[in-house]
Design a protein around this motif. Sequence first.
Motif, short mmCIF file in Angstrom:
data_model
loop_
_atom_site.label_atom_id
_atom_site.label_comp_id
_atom_site.label_asym_id
_atom_site.label_seq_id
_atom_site.Cartn_x
_atom_site.Cartn_y
_atom_site.Cartn_z
N VAL A 37 29.54 46.09 9.52
CA VAL A 37 28.80 44.86 9.77
C VAL A 37 28.92 44.01 8.52
O VAL A 37 29.28 44.51 7.45
CB VAL A 37 27.32 45.14 10.12
N ARG A 38 28.64 42.72 8.66
CA ARG A 38 28.73 41.85 7.48
C ARG A 38 27.61 40.82 7.50
O ARG A 38 27.03 40.53 8.56
CB ARG A 38 30.08 41.16 7.43
N GLN A 39 27.33 40.30 6.34
CA GLN A 39 26.32 39.25 6.21
C GLN A 39 26.86 38.15 5.31
O GLN A 39 27.06 38.38 4.11
CB GLN A 39 25.01 39.80 5.67
N LYS A 43 23.11 33.77 6.24
CA LYS A 43 23.18 34.10 7.67
C LYS A 43 22.69 35.52 7.90
O LYS A 43 22.50 36.30 6.98
CB LYS A 43 24.61 33.93 8.18
N GLY A 44 22.52 35.87 9.17
CA GLY A 44 22.08 37.21 9.53
C GLY A 44 23.23 38.18 9.60
O GLY A 44 24.39 37.83 9.38
N LEU A 45 22.90 39.44 9.88
CA LEU A 45 23.92 40.47 10.01
C LEU A 45 24.79 40.20 11.23
O LEU A 45 24.28 39.86 12.31
CB LEU A 45 23.28 41.84 10.13
N GLU A 46 26.09 40.38 11.07
CA GLU A 46 27.05 40.22 12.16
C GLU A 46 27.82 41.52 12.32
O GLU A 46 28.42 42.01 11.36
CB GLU A 46 28.03 39.09 11.86
N TRP A 47 27.82 42.06 13.52
CA TRP A 47 28.62 43.25 13.79
C TRP A 47 30.09 42.88 13.76
O TRP A 47 30.50 41.86 14.32
CB TRP A 47 28.23 43.84 15.15
N ALA A 92 31.63 37.42 2.93
CA ALA A 92 30.36 38.08 3.28
C ALA A 92 30.23 39.35 2.47
O ALA A 92 31.19 39.80 1.83
CB ALA A 92 30.34 38.43 4.78
N TYR A 94 30.00 43.17 3.11
CA TYR A 94 30.40 44.07 4.18
C TYR A 94 29.72 45.43 3.99
O TYR A 94 29.75 45.99 2.89
CB TYR A 94 31.91 44.24 4.21
N TYR A 95 29.12 45.91 5.05
CA TYR A 95 28.41 47.17 5.04
C TYR A 95 29.02 48.12 6.07
O TYR A 95 29.33 47.70 7.20
CB TYR A 95 26.95 46.98 5.42
#
Length: 112
Positions: A37-39, A43-47, A92, A94-95
């Motif tokens: 996922v990234r942020q 902005k919010g978290l994006e899958w 972003a 990245y997680y």
Amino acid sequence: EVQLVESGGGLVQPGGSLRLSCAASGFTFSSYDMSWVRQAPGKGLEWVSVINSGGGDTYYADSVKGRFTISRDNAKNTVYLQMNSLKPEDTAVYYCATEETQGQGTQVTVSS
């Protein structure tokens, strides 16, 4: 203790590539689906992508389909994200994540 440790981020020019890695420990890695996922800033978290436990099934967000590839090595307890044709909008943190936890993230900046 469950740990997910991302690495491989950095500054890259538009059109460039990066390979992110996520080293997992403290759980049975081969039994878990793994996601990225990234942020982006403000902005919010994006899958971004997910790979199933065995590595045979992968799915991608439309925004990265055809440019990013997720993979895993269960012998090394590691999941990867190969990112090609990077765009400024890919900038972003990245997680990597399971359903229950995520790592501390790695920064990816795409800029000329």
